[in-house]
Structures are given as structure tokens and as C-alpha cells.
Design an enzyme around this catalytic site. Structure first.
Site, mmCIF file in Angstrom:
data_model
loop_
_atom_site.group_PDB
_atom_site.id
_atom_site.type_symbol
_atom_site.label_atom_id
_atom_site.label_comp_id
_atom_site.label_asym_id
_atom_site.label_seq_id
_atom_site.Cartn_x
_atom_site.Cartn_y
_atom_site.Cartn_z
ATOM 1 N N GLU A 191 34.297 -36.624 -101.747
ATOM 2 C CA GLU A 191 35.074 -35.812 -100.874
ATOM 3 C C GLU A 191 36.358 -36.553 -100.545
ATOM 4 O OE1 GLU A 191 33.639 -35.558 -96.590
ATOM 5 O OE2 GLU A 191 31.819 -36.400 -97.468
ATOM 6 N N HIS A 217 37.276 -32.860 -97.457
ATOM 7 C CA HIS A 217 36.879 -32.926 -96.046
ATOM 8 C C HIS A 217 38.105 -32.491 -95.249
ATOM 9 C CE1 HIS A 217 34.815 -34.978 -92.484
ATOM 10 N NE2 HIS A 217 35.965 -34.525 -92.016
ATOM 11 N N ASP A 243 25.482 -32.594 -96.793
ATOM 12 C CA ASP A 243 26.211 -33.702 -96.168
ATOM 13 C C ASP A 243 25.210 -34.696 -95.570
ATOM 14 O OD1 ASP A 243 28.286 -35.301 -95.359
ATOM 15 O OD2 ASP A 243 28.900 -34.030 -93.682
HETATM 16 N N1 LIG Z 1 29.813 -35.996 -91.961
HETATM 17 C C1 LIG Z 1 29.740 -37.100 -91.250
HETATM 18 O O1 LIG Z 1 29.774 -37.020 -90.030
HETATM 19 N N2 LIG Z 1 29.612 -38.321 -91.823
HETATM 20 C C2 LIG Z 1 29.639 -38.632 -93.212
HETATM 21 C C3 LIG Z 1 31.030 -38.618 -93.774
HETATM 22 C C4 LIG Z 1 31.597 -37.230 -93.934
HETATM 23 O O2 LIG Z 1 31.086 -36.425 -94.705
HETATM 24 O O3 LIG Z 1 32.594 -36.923 -93.289
HETATM 25 C C5 LIG Z 1 29.030 -40.032 -93.410
HETATM 26 O O4 LIG Z 1 29.151 -40.550 -94.518
HETATM 27 O O5 LIG Z 1 28.422 -40.569 -92.476
HETATM 28 ZN ZN LIG Z 2 33.074 -35.168 -94.803
HETATM 29 ZN ZN LIG Z 3 30.158 -36.039 -96.401
#
Ligand SMILES: NC(=O)N[C@@H](CC(=O)O)C(=O)O
Ligand SMILES: [Zn+2]
Ligand SMILES: [Zn+2]
Length: 440
Positions: free
Chosen positions: A144, A178, A305
Site C-alpha cells: 500500500e 492508503h 488489513d
Molecule cells: N491500518 C493500521 O492501522 N495499521 C497498519 C498500517 C496500515 O494499513 O495503515 C499496520 O501495519 O499496523
Molecule cells: Zn493502510
Molecule cells: Zn494496511
């Protein structure tokens, strides 16, 4: 090894005999037409009353290796995937080192040799990225790509984003984005946030801080840049109906996470900082609008995610806790529960987590129970729901934001014909590390 699945109900309701020869679905025939002897099967699995689905493709996981193996590694992450009916995962680049060079892709691919499930490895973009070496490797997609900082602080400037999108277009590679614009975050919302930790913390401030407007603006920017270079843009973890509608109107694709589908700001009193993630949970009204768009086909795919952090790390103030929640093991089970209650059809679920991710990312031979495809299969009993318990799950992090929810877990998961997870009979059995890079 040849296995015959008899009387299996497929996602579209057809009842079929399915013959698996080696790693491939060799036959999908009318029920009752293949028998064990004729098919020369080593084993027959009577699927009467069960559904046989294509293994899920989770286009967005963070399995944390290299660099953060105390949170998750390719062994634990892929066991969690297999136990949740996910047979292919796509790993994101915010590891250490970040996956922004060809060498880093190679290093991650070696570590992924421990995986029980098939995988793709995304290439990321930072000021230090090495596009020539990156595109020499069999990367799954570019992404991403972070338009704002999240875990790993990989947020990039507008110029670099435009360069990266143009390069991806030239390489015929999808760009997963993202989409949040830090310029539209409401910093004042965080200043007043409470100092409690863990489940006692006031994490609603995180939702107020990373505004819905910040997502909508970043989605618009990503779509404009994508249109300029005729790139295929895929918006990751879209958390607002505004973002989803903008992506659809521009002909881009988008994904929604299980947490934005099933949780809202109303759950933050219970979750505390365990409910902090980027983009954050939204209002119950927005959650319902997102759910409608998942049900009616506006949203292309669901991806998790999966972003595990340890309990100790999450047990911090709203300003200090890391962002992210696990989810790879509970995605399909939660969606199957919606099939039980009638809010989603089984075909829709198949499209969201298997058929459509295979199409968007051009994954050959996966996503449908069709003759000639890889035997990535999940056997489920839709009459058998149970409560999700963090203690029962297999991620290294040991907790879930979905504690106590009803869900339908797989009985059996096959990755290219190999048993990856088997919960039939007593106990659970996991398979070997047979996972392969789907692009290699
Ligand atoms: N989504 C999140 O809050 N965290 C994700 C990173 C991301 O996807 O932005 C991570 O790798 O911890
Ligand atoms: Zn992300
Ligand atoms: Zn992510």
C-alpha cells in the site's frame, strides 16, 4: 493424491461432486455422477449439507516479517489465515526493512517460505525506493502506498506519489493506496484526549482526529493522479461511503475491512485503544452506509488489513498505542454469519473475498471452484456457528476486536490440494509450509 468431494453445495447453490487431482480441481460434475472407484480417488469426503467455497484471497495483510516478528510471523500469520479459510494473502511493505527495493522483496520472499498459504508480496514507495530493482521482481502490486503516515511512517509527498503511479502504469501494475490526507486531520481533537490506557482509554478522539474528510480528499487526489497516467488505482481499507462512491464513480476499485463493516465508534467504549486503527472507526450511520455498499456490489472486495500488535503494545494511551487490528482469521467466518442471518448472499461473499480479488489483481487459477483452477477450497457448515474467542485464534497477537461475535469457521481448508487446516473430528490439524508466491 486424489480426493473426491461428493454432494458439495457451491456458493451459487448448485450441488456438485468435485474431484481434486494433485493441486488442481480436475472435475466439477453433477452430484452423484462421480464415484470413488471411477474417479480413482484415494479419499472421499461426503459433503452432504456442507458448502464448498473457493479459498479466500486476502489482498491486504501485514505479516510483520522481517522486523516485527514479535507481533506476527509468516508461520503464525499463515496458520491464522488457513484456519479462517484464507488460502492466499498479500503482504504489505511496512516491514523493517520496508519492501521498497528488489533486495527487500527477495528477503521477504525467503521468509514467506514458512507460509502454509499462497502469497503475494507488494512493493512499497518511500524516498528511498528503488523502482528499477523492485519491478524486476515478481511483485504482486505497488502498495500500500501511504498518502499519510500510518504504522511504519511511510507517508509520501504528492510529487513522489505521481511519479510512482506513472511508473506502475507503465509496468501494468495496480496501485493500492492508503488514502488519508494528514492536512485535513483535526489535531485539536487529540489534545483533549484522556490519559487512560488500554480498554479504559478514550479512543473516540482518534476517530475525531483522522477525519472522514481526510479520507475523501485523499481518495479524490489518488483518483486524479491515477486518471492522469491511466493507472489502475485500488483504494485500500475505505472507511466512508464518500470514499467508496468516489472510487466507483472514477472507475477505480476499492476494498472495505471487516472492522469498518462490523464495528463503529459505538464499539470504542469496549475496545479502547485496541480499537485504534487507520483509517479509524466511523459513526454507526457511516458504518451502515458502508455495509449497504458491500451488500449491493458497489464495494469490490473485502480485505482484512490484518495488522497485529501485541496486547502490551496496544495497552497504551490513545496517543501512544500503535494503530491496527488483526482480522485474517475472522473475515470469512464473520461474512458467513451474515449469510446465516440473510444480510449477504453466499455468492456475494464468494465474490467479495475470492472471485473479485482474483480479477482485480489478475491472479490466475484462483477465486472460483472451476475445473482447471487451483484446488484452494474451504469446507463450511453454515448450521454451525460459534462465538469468536481471541484465545482460540492463531495469530501471535492473541486478541481480536470481534470477541464474542457469532461466526462460521471452516471445517477444512485446502491450499492447492494440500490440507492446510483440518478441524473435522477431534482437535485441529495444520498442514506443511506449502505456500508459493502467486506471481513467481
Ligand atoms: N491500518 C493500521 O492501522 N495499521 C497498519 C498500517 C496500515 O494499513 O495503515 C499496520 O501495519 O499496523
Ligand atoms: Zn493502510
Ligand atoms: Zn494496511
Amino acid at each position: 493424491m486424489t480426493t473426491l468431494f461428493t454432494n458439495a453445495t457451491l456458493a451459487d447453490g448448485r450441488v456438485r461432486d468435485v474431484l481434486v487431482e494433485g493441486e488442481t480441481i480436475a472435475r466439477v460434475a453433477d452430484a452423484g455422477t462421480l464415484d470413488t472407484a471411477d474417479a480413482d480417488a484415494d479419499e472421499t469426503v461426503d459433503c452432504d449439507g456442507y458448502h464448498l467455497l473457493p479459498g479466500a484471497i486476502d489482498a491486504h495483510v501485514h505479516f510483520r516479517e522481517p522486523g516485527f516478528a514479535h507481533k506476527e510471523d509468516w508461520h503464525t500469520g499463515s496458520r491464522s489465515a488457513a484456519a479462517g479459510g484464507v488460502t492466499t494473502v498479500v503482504d504489505q511493505p511496512n516491514t523493517d526493512p520496508p519492501t521498497v527495493t528488489g533486495e527487500a522483496v527477495d528477503e521477504k520472499a525467503t521468509l514467506a517460505g514458512k507460509s502454509l498459504v499462497d502469497f503475494g508480496i507488494n512493493g512499497g514507495v518511500t524516498e528511498e525506493w528503488a523502482p528499477d530493482s523492485l519491478f524486476e521482481r515478481p511483485i504482486f502490486a505497488l502498495g500500500e502506498v501511504f498518502l499519510a503516515d500510518s504504522t511504519g511512517d511511510m507517508g509520501i509527498e504528492a510529487d513522489l506519489f505521481a511519479d510512482a503511479v506513472a511508473r506502475a502504469a507503465a509496468e501494468d501494475t495496480v496501485v493500492t493506496v492508503h488514502a488519508e490526507d494528514a492536512g485535513l486531520f483535526d489535531r485539536a481533537a487529540l489534545e483533549g484526549a484522556g490519559d487512560g490506557t488500554g480498554r479504559d482509554a478514550d479512543v473516540d478522539a482518534w476517530s475525531a482526529f483522522r477525519t472522514a474528510e481526510a479520507e475523501a480528499a485523499a481518495v479524490d487526489r489518488a483518483l486524479e493522479v491515477g486518471a492522469d497516467s491511466e493507472a489502475a488505482i485500488h483504494i485500500a481499507h475505505t472507511s466512508t461511503p464518500e470514499g467508496i462512491d468516489a472510487a466507483g464513480a472514477a472507475g477505480a476499485t476499492c476494498e472495505v475491512t471487516p472492522h469498518h463493516l462490523f464495528l463503529s465508534r459505538e464499539n470504542l467504549d469496549d475496545l479502547g485503544t485496541f480499537g485504534r486503527m487507520n483509517p479509524p472507526l466511523r459513526s454507526e450511520q457511516r458504518r451502515e452506509a458502508v455495509f449497504e455498499r458491500v451488500a449491493d456490489g458497489t464495494v469490490d472486495i473485502v480485505a482484512t488489513d490484518h495488522a497485529p500488535h501485541t496486547r502490551a503494545e496496544k495497552d497504551a494511551t490513545v496517543r501512544d498505542a500503535p494503530s491496527g487490528v488483526p482480522g485474517v482469521e475472522t473475515m470469512l467466518p464473520l461474512l458467513l454469519q451474515e449469510v446465516r442471518t440473510g444480510t449477504l448472499t453466499l455468492e456475494r461473499v464468494r465474490d467479495l473475498v475470492a472471485a473479485t480479488p482474483a480479477e482485480i489483481f489478475d491472479v490466475a487459477g484462483k477465486g472460483r471452484v472451476d475445473e482447471g483452477n487451483d484446488a484452494d477450497l474451504v469446507l463450511v457448515d453454515l448450521d454451525d456457528a460459534r462465538e469468536i474467542r481471541g484465545d482460540d485464534l492463531h495469530s501471535k497477537c492473541g486478541w481480536t476486536p470481534f470477541e464474542g461475535r457469532e461466526a462460521v469457521f471452516p471445517e477444512l481448508t485446502l491450499v492447492r490440494g494440500h490440507v492446510a487446516y483440518d478441524a473435522r473430528g477431534d482437535g485441529e490439524r495444520f498442514g506443511d509450509a506449502v505456500g508459493e508466491n502467486v506471481r513467481a
